[in-house]
Scaffold this motif. Structure first.
Motif, mmCIF file in Angstrom:
data_model
loop_
_atom_site.group_PDB
_atom_site.id
_atom_site.type_symbol
_atom_site.label_atom_id
_atom_site.label_comp_id
_atom_site.label_asym_id
_atom_site.label_seq_id
_atom_site.Cartn_x
_atom_site.Cartn_y
_atom_site.Cartn_z
ATOM 1 N N ILE A 222 0.880 -1.180 0.000
ATOM 2 C CA ILE A 222 0.000 0.000 0.000
ATOM 3 C C ILE A 222 0.908 1.218 0.000
ATOM 4 O O ILE A 222 1.793 1.333 0.864
ATOM 5 C CB ILE A 222 -0.921 -0.007 1.230
ATOM 6 C CG1 ILE A 222 -1.878 -1.205 1.140
ATOM 7 C CG2 ILE A 222 -1.686 1.305 1.338
ATOM 8 C CD1 ILE A 222 -2.872 -1.314 2.272
ATOM 9 N N CYS B 4 -2.261 6.117 0.125
ATOM 10 C CA CYS B 4 -3.488 5.688 0.807
ATOM 11 C C CYS B 4 -4.142 6.870 1.512
ATOM 12 O O CYS B 4 -3.470 7.678 2.144
ATOM 13 C CB CYS B 4 -3.105 4.608 1.827
ATOM 14 S SG CYS B 4 -4.410 4.130 2.940
ATOM 15 N N ILE B 5 -5.473 6.959 1.399
ATOM 16 C CA ILE B 5 -6.211 8.031 2.089
ATOM 17 C C ILE B 5 -7.175 7.450 3.126
ATOM 18 O O ILE B 5 -8.175 8.071 3.470
ATOM 19 C CB ILE B 5 -6.979 8.916 1.078
ATOM 20 C CG1 ILE B 5 -7.801 8.029 0.122
ATOM 21 C CG2 ILE B 5 -6.039 9.836 0.327
ATOM 22 C CD1 ILE B 5 -8.799 8.796 -0.714
ATOM 23 N N ASN B 6 -6.881 6.239 3.578
ATOM 24 C CA ASN B 6 -7.672 5.613 4.650
ATOM 25 C C ASN B 6 -9.150 5.445 4.307
ATOM 26 O O ASN B 6 -10.008 5.616 5.158
ATOM 27 C CB ASN B 6 -7.545 6.397 5.962
ATOM 28 C CG ASN B 6 -6.153 6.323 6.523
ATOM 29 O OD1 ASN B 6 -5.457 5.326 6.298
ATOM 30 N ND2 ASN B 6 -5.725 7.350 7.212
ATOM 31 N N LEU B 7 -9.416 5.141 3.037
ATOM 32 C CA LEU B 7 -10.807 4.899 2.632
ATOM 33 C C LEU B 7 -11.388 3.690 3.358
ATOM 34 O O LEU B 7 -12.578 3.602 3.570
ATOM 35 C CB LEU B 7 -10.871 4.594 1.136
ATOM 36 C CG LEU B 7 -11.082 5.722 0.146
ATOM 37 C CD1 LEU B 7 -11.026 5.168 -1.262
ATOM 38 C CD2 LEU B 7 -12.411 6.400 0.382
ATOM 39 N N GLY B 8 -10.527 2.748 3.702
ATOM 40 C CA GLY B 8 -10.984 1.476 4.269
ATOM 41 C C GLY B 8 -11.470 0.571 3.159
ATOM 42 O O GLY B 8 -11.394 0.925 1.970
ATOM 43 N N CYS C 176 -10.190 -2.109 1.909
ATOM 44 C CA CYS C 176 -9.161 -2.580 0.969
ATOM 45 C C CYS C 176 -9.562 -3.928 0.366
ATOM 46 O O CYS C 176 -9.211 -4.224 -0.771
ATOM 47 C CB CYS C 176 -7.828 -2.786 1.670
ATOM 48 S SG CYS C 176 -7.261 -1.422 2.647
ATOM 49 N N CYS D 74 -9.316 -1.238 -4.134
ATOM 50 C CA CYS D 74 -8.890 0.095 -3.682
ATOM 51 C C CYS D 74 -9.161 1.108 -4.794
ATOM 52 O O CYS D 74 -8.433 1.177 -5.781
ATOM 53 C CB CYS D 74 -7.407 0.073 -3.321
ATOM 54 S SG CYS D 74 -6.760 1.693 -2.904
ATOM 55 N N GLN E 181 -8.788 4.203 -4.726
ATOM 56 C CA GLN E 181 -7.767 5.255 -4.732
ATOM 57 C C GLN E 181 -6.561 4.846 -5.590
ATOM 58 O O GLN E 181 -5.815 5.699 -6.057
ATOM 59 C CB GLN E 181 -7.351 5.524 -3.275
ATOM 60 C CG GLN E 181 -6.059 6.281 -3.051
ATOM 61 C CD GLN E 181 -6.230 7.783 -3.253
ATOM 62 O OE1 GLN E 181 -7.216 8.225 -3.814
ATOM 63 N NE2 GLN E 181 -5.245 8.556 -2.834
ATOM 64 N N GLY F 171 -8.982 3.021 7.253
ATOM 65 C CA GLY F 171 -7.565 2.711 7.116
ATOM 66 C C GLY F 171 -7.343 1.294 6.640
ATOM 67 O O GLY F 171 -8.255 0.464 6.656
ATOM 68 N N PRO F 172 -6.126 0.985 6.183
ATOM 69 C CA PRO F 172 -5.817 -0.368 5.717
ATOM 70 C C PRO F 172 -6.066 -1.396 6.819
ATOM 71 O O PRO F 172 -5.902 -1.094 7.999
ATOM 72 C CB PRO F 172 -4.326 -0.298 5.382
ATOM 73 C CG PRO F 172 -4.030 1.142 5.202
ATOM 74 C CD PRO F 172 -4.986 1.895 6.070
HETATM 75 S S1 SF4 Z 1 -8.702 0.892 0.085
HETATM 76 FE FE1 SF4 Z 1 -7.118 0.524 1.569
HETATM 77 S S2 SF4 Z 1 -5.244 1.068 0.502
HETATM 78 FE FE2 SF4 Z 1 -6.881 1.960 -0.660
HETATM 79 S S3 SF4 Z 1 -6.981 4.058 0.110
HETATM 80 FE FE3 SF4 Z 1 -8.440 2.772 1.251
HETATM 81 S S4 SF4 Z 1 -7.372 2.151 3.068
HETATM 82 FE FE4 SF4 Z 1 -5.878 2.898 1.617
#
Ligand code: SF4
Ligand SMILES: Cc1cc2nc3c(=O)[nH]c(=O)nc-3n(C[C@H](O)[C@H](O)[C@H](O)COP(=O)(O)OP(=O)(O)OC[C@H]3O[C@@H](n4cnc5c(N)ncnc54)[C@H](O)[C@@H]3O)c2cc1C
Length: 532
Positions: free
Chosen positions: A186, A197-201, A203, A207, A209, A324-325
């Motif tokens: 990541i 990574c922008i902590n989208l969650g 994963c 992803c 992002q 977050g990851p």
């Molecule tokens: S999906 Fe995972 S790796 Fe991608 S931005 Fe979100 S937390 Fe980061």
């Protein structure tokens, strides 16, 4: 008839992509056939509000639940662990957690060290340069200097710990146990065209992002630019054999169900630990009545999953929830064998993040901790984003009766027999599960958890698929040799997780990809004498 390919690769996942990229420099005609499609990141669940619900539907990790036209069914009633995978460009890396530890040097020598299973025909030093190369190609973040490993460099700085890992790390500190920032594919900074990574969650549902290094965005664009042809929606049924016993090519179905033959000088299997034995077992001929490259009767046997244990604690403080990851830290405290613990080999702990908003509600209703009625909101607030914990990945030792065969009745939409999985948990694994739960509970309590829950093995945690066409020097006890070539068929190679002799106690993908790069390198060096 299609033009003859120099190399045909079946499967465009973790290993197929790495191998294709490496071989591209030969300028040979390389064709990869993949049953799934390319992904459009705009379709990934994290871009929508119903993300968590889609995690259980068209983006489920179980192919039996997902049931896309590109999936094949798996008969798994005889297995206490169910398969998780993804069928499309990128393979399992599209959905993976991107937690990417290497094997330890000891993992290649468990017979010599601990008297169990078999030693690998290669060692850590053989793979080390290919681990390094793969780290650069996949883009690894982490922190050099982990005492659990021989020295190595890491291309990007580690991911932030977040509140969850920080609190769990304090528990480890109190007990004086090892922990370290994980290697993860990541991006923590801009890397090779990928944003951080922008902590989208989420994963494990793709992803959006582009921070997570799945092979559709790492190896494949480079391999294609270098001349490899990747053909999607091509599902291979069988490998064909000539009168001399050499592979002549593959028969596959396109998206319209039309049958084709792709002739090839070299056939490379990259369909994973379930898909590869399935297609080889389905490639029966007079010469190979029990499946191709199966004179040893080892094909499909020794299936290993890594029984996965979840130990989850509830805290008074607000933590990260799903933001977050999934994993950014690990502990190798109980990795090597210590016979006083009552089992052989060991496990890694990955620090998990937390639960999403919907998952908290669903779990709370199921367990009765978040009831309907007047107490609902107060109870929900007590649990929402207040849980985190550990996942233990246990070394799974190979056993011949844990195996993939062909189901006698179930087929995919092209009529190809589905794989049938038989898998039983060993006594060694059971003892290791109890130990991992006891020690994990200790560490979460030391971190301040007021309640701890555990489950192991996770029934839907079969995301590591290994061992079903293992490598070895002895043709009677292995399917391929020490550089991936089938003992029985000189122009047939295996490069995916099926190769594993033992499973180690870590996530497998960096080792799968290092093996694929190593086999490509060996093949390039031996091209002139490959069929001798
Ligand atoms: S999906 Fe995972 S790796 Fe991608 S931005 Fe979100 S937390 Fe980061
Ligand atoms: C939810 C989840 C989380 C995971 N998390 C991690 C993690 O954090 N760390 C880690 O190391 N690993 C993780 N993994 C495992 C990782 O994804 C696999 O180890 C890796 O992808 C396996 O690589 P492979 O090359 O063996 O096969 P795959 O990547 O599975 O690729 C096989 C490809 O072959 C194709 N194929 C199969 N049969 C045919 C056929 N007949 N014709 C044409 N194409 C075919 C498939 O469609 C697929 O694209 C996770 C997996 C899942 C599902």
């Amino acid at each position: 008839m299609a033009d003859i390919a120099d190399v045909v690769i079946i499967g465009a996942g973790a290993s197929g992509a790495a191998f294709a990229w490496s071989m591209a420099e030969t300028k040979m005609r390389i064709v990869c056939l993949e049953q799934g499609d390319w992904n459009n990141p705009a379709d990934f669940p994290a871009t929508r509000r119903d993300a968590e619900a889609r995690n259980g539907g068209d983006w489920a990790i179980s192919p039996n639940r997902r049931q896309r036209v590109t999936d094949y069914p798996i008969a798994e009633d005889a297995s206490c662990i169910k398969v998780a995978n993804f069928n499309g460009v990128g393979g399992g890396t599209v959905l993976y957690g991107a937690h990417t530890p290497r094997f330890h040097p000891s993992d290649f020598r468990v017979k010599s060290l601990d008297g169990v299973a078999e030693d690998w025909p290669i060692d850590y030093a053989t793979l080390a340069p290919f681990y390094d190369l793969n780290d650069r190609m996949m883009g690894i973040s982490g922190l050099a200097g982990d005492p659990a490993y021989p020295p190595k460099t890491v291309p990007m700085p580690p991911l932030p710990m977040g509140r969850s890992s920080e609190i769990v790390g304090r528990g480890f500190n109190k007990l004086g146990w090892h922990w370290w920032p994980s290697d993860s594919t990541i991006a923590s900074t801009d890397y090779d065209g990928r944003p951080p990574c922008i902590n989208l969650g989420l994963c494990t549902a793709g992803c959006a992002q582009g921070a997570k290094g799945s092979t559709d965005i790492t190896y494949w664009p480079k391999a294609i630019r270098a001349g490899v042809e990747l053909r999607t929606r091509c599902r291979v049924r069988e490998i064909t054999i000539g009168p001399d016993g050499m592979a002549t090519g593959v028969i596959y179905y396109d998206a319209d169900g039309i049958e084709h033959f792709q002739p090839a000088h070299i056939v490379v299997m990259a369909c994973n630990g379930i898909g590869t034995p399935r297609i080889l077992l389905n490639s029966k001929s007079e010469r190979f009545p029990n499946g191709l490259a199966n004179s040893s009767d080892q094909l499909g046997r020794n299936l290993m999953f890594h029984p996965y244990v979840s130990i989850f604690g509830w805290f008074h403080d607000e933590l990260d929830g799903e933001r977050g990851p999934d994993n950014a830290m690990w502990s190798h405290q109980f990795y090597e064998t210590d016979t006083t613990r009552g089992f052989t080999r060991g496990f890694i702990w990955e620090f998990s993040r937390g639960q999403g908003t919907a998952a908290t509600a669903i779990d709370g209703l199921q367990t009765g901790t978040i009831p309907w009625g007047p107490a609902h909101h107060e109870a929900y607030r007590r649990y929402h984003r207040r849980g985190t914990g550990l996942g233990a990945i246990l070394e799974d030792l190979p056993e011949p009766n844990n195996r993939v065969t062909l189901d006698p009745t179930l087929t995919d939409s092209n009529g190809i027999p589905a794989p049938h999985i038989a898998y039983t948990l060993s006594d060694n694994s059971r003892r290791m599960i109890d130990f991992a739960i006891a020690r994990g509970t200790e560490v979460l309590k030391a971190a301040g958890a007021y309640a701890v829950e555990s489950e192991g093995p996770l029934p839907y945690g079969g995301w590591h698929l290994m061992g079903t066409a293992r490598m070895g020097r002895n043709p009677q006890t292995s399917v391929v040799n020490e550089w991936g070539r089938a003992h029985d068929v000189k122009n047939l190679f295996v490069i995916d997780g099926s190769l594993f002799v033992t499973s180690a106690g870590v996530n497998p993908t960096p080792t799968i990809q290092a093996l694929a790069l190593y086999i490509a390198d060996t093949m390039k060096q031996r091209l002139a004498t490959l069929f001798e």
